[in-house]
Scaffold this active site. Sequence first.
Site, PDB file in Angstrom:
ATOM      1  N   TYR A  72       0.775  -1.251  -0.019  1.00 20.71           N
ATOM      2  CA  TYR A  72       0.005   0.145   0.055  1.00 20.71           C
ATOM      3  C   TYR A  72       0.858   1.181   0.118  1.00 20.71           C
ATOM      4  O   TYR A  72       0.634   2.314  -0.612  1.00 20.71           O
ATOM      5  CB  TYR A  72      -0.952  -0.101   1.338  1.00 20.71           C
ATOM      6  CG  TYR A  72      -1.810   1.131   1.301  1.00 20.71           C
ATOM      7  CD1 TYR A  72      -2.912   1.403   0.740  1.00 20.71           C
ATOM      8  CD2 TYR A  72      -1.607   2.043   2.492  1.00 20.71           C
ATOM      9  CE1 TYR A  72      -3.669   2.495   0.641  1.00 20.71           C
ATOM     10  CE2 TYR A  72      -2.410   3.069   2.545  1.00 20.71           C
ATOM     11  CZ  TYR A  72      -3.543   3.579   1.923  1.00 20.71           C
ATOM     12  OH  TYR A  72      -4.247   4.366   2.088  1.00 20.71           O
TER      13      TYR A  72
ATOM     14  N   LYS B 162       0.985   3.987  -3.074  1.00 18.78           N
ATOM     15  CA  LYS B 162       0.710   5.371  -2.639  1.00 18.78           C
ATOM     16  C   LYS B 162       1.873   6.438  -2.900  1.00 18.78           C
ATOM     17  O   LYS B 162       1.636   7.492  -3.358  1.00 18.78           O
ATOM     18  CB  LYS B 162       0.165   5.635  -1.170  1.00 18.78           C
ATOM     19  CG  LYS B 162      -1.026   5.041  -0.957  1.00 18.78           C
ATOM     20  CD  LYS B 162      -2.446   5.540  -1.903  1.00 18.78           C
ATOM     21  CE  LYS B 162      -3.751   5.029  -1.466  1.00 18.78           C
ATOM     22  NZ  LYS B 162      -4.701   5.599  -2.461  1.00 18.78           N
TER      23      LYS B 162
END
Length: 322
Positions: A190, A194
Amino acid sequence: MTAPTPSTGPTPSTGPTAHRGGLCADRVVAVTGAGRGLGRAHALAFAAEGARVVVNDLGVGPDGNGDSAGPAREVVDAIVAAGGEAVVHGGDIATAEGAASLVTTAVHAFGRLDTLVNNAGFLRDRMLVNLDEDDWDAVMRVHLRGHFLPLKHAAAHWRAETKAGRPPVARVINTSSGAGLLGSVGQGNYAAAKAGIVALTLVAAAELGRYGVLVNALAPAARTRMTEQTFAEAMAAPGEGEFDAMAPANVSPLVVWLGSAASDGVTGRVFEAEAGRITVMEGWRPGPTDDRGARRSPADAGETVRRLLADAEKPRPVYGAP
């Protein structure tokens, strides 16, 4: 997954919460992952400011499994009931077909696309030694590819409009995270995705400005399905009558402003938004430096690094660190 034919629900009528003279009056906005959480709050906030909204959502679970048209339909129904205009888009925006149909749905339903909010995502948290390739790929797909493809197709549309003599006043808001800016223990996939979204934002801002497109990124903190378990204590709902600092709707006003014509001149920026706080994030830039003008030995390089670090800003704590 292919995109179903969009539907508009009941014929909209002007209501007390649909502000036709609002900040985004008559703008056409597409929001991905708009069935729940932050995306839902953004869609409702845009509609309240007069925008016509394309509500994209697959209705998947927090880990990306399953599907349901219900969440997107509920948001559209809420917008229409308040006197606004909205359509459902159920395409998978991490596919070329789904991303292209997001743009065509906006154009067919409302005549154009003015603002794209890339928000869709889910989590598959694991420590690095336990993170398998499927969980890495799935998170990269929805977050990074799911930003790239809608941005690519929207940009192609706006470039064509510019070449046709109809320069747009276009806006893109991408969704990064504090995990992407600072790292987060147990979220290697993640955080990497991002962080990639921030870099993509900077490149897009530089490339698309000539077509009238402004591109910014947001690192929000709010209570969603992705955060309420991972950061349960911080995301807990307040007591009765207290300000709900982690409500997703606290983030949406900044998103709406960035998606409006009023944000002229603001591009290539990353913002943190949480509760009532907005922060302009300042990324990598030169800090302490030492130039010898000649090749160093490894020992000398190490000595120089130690000296430079003593004068450098201390790194902020990594999210989730013990």
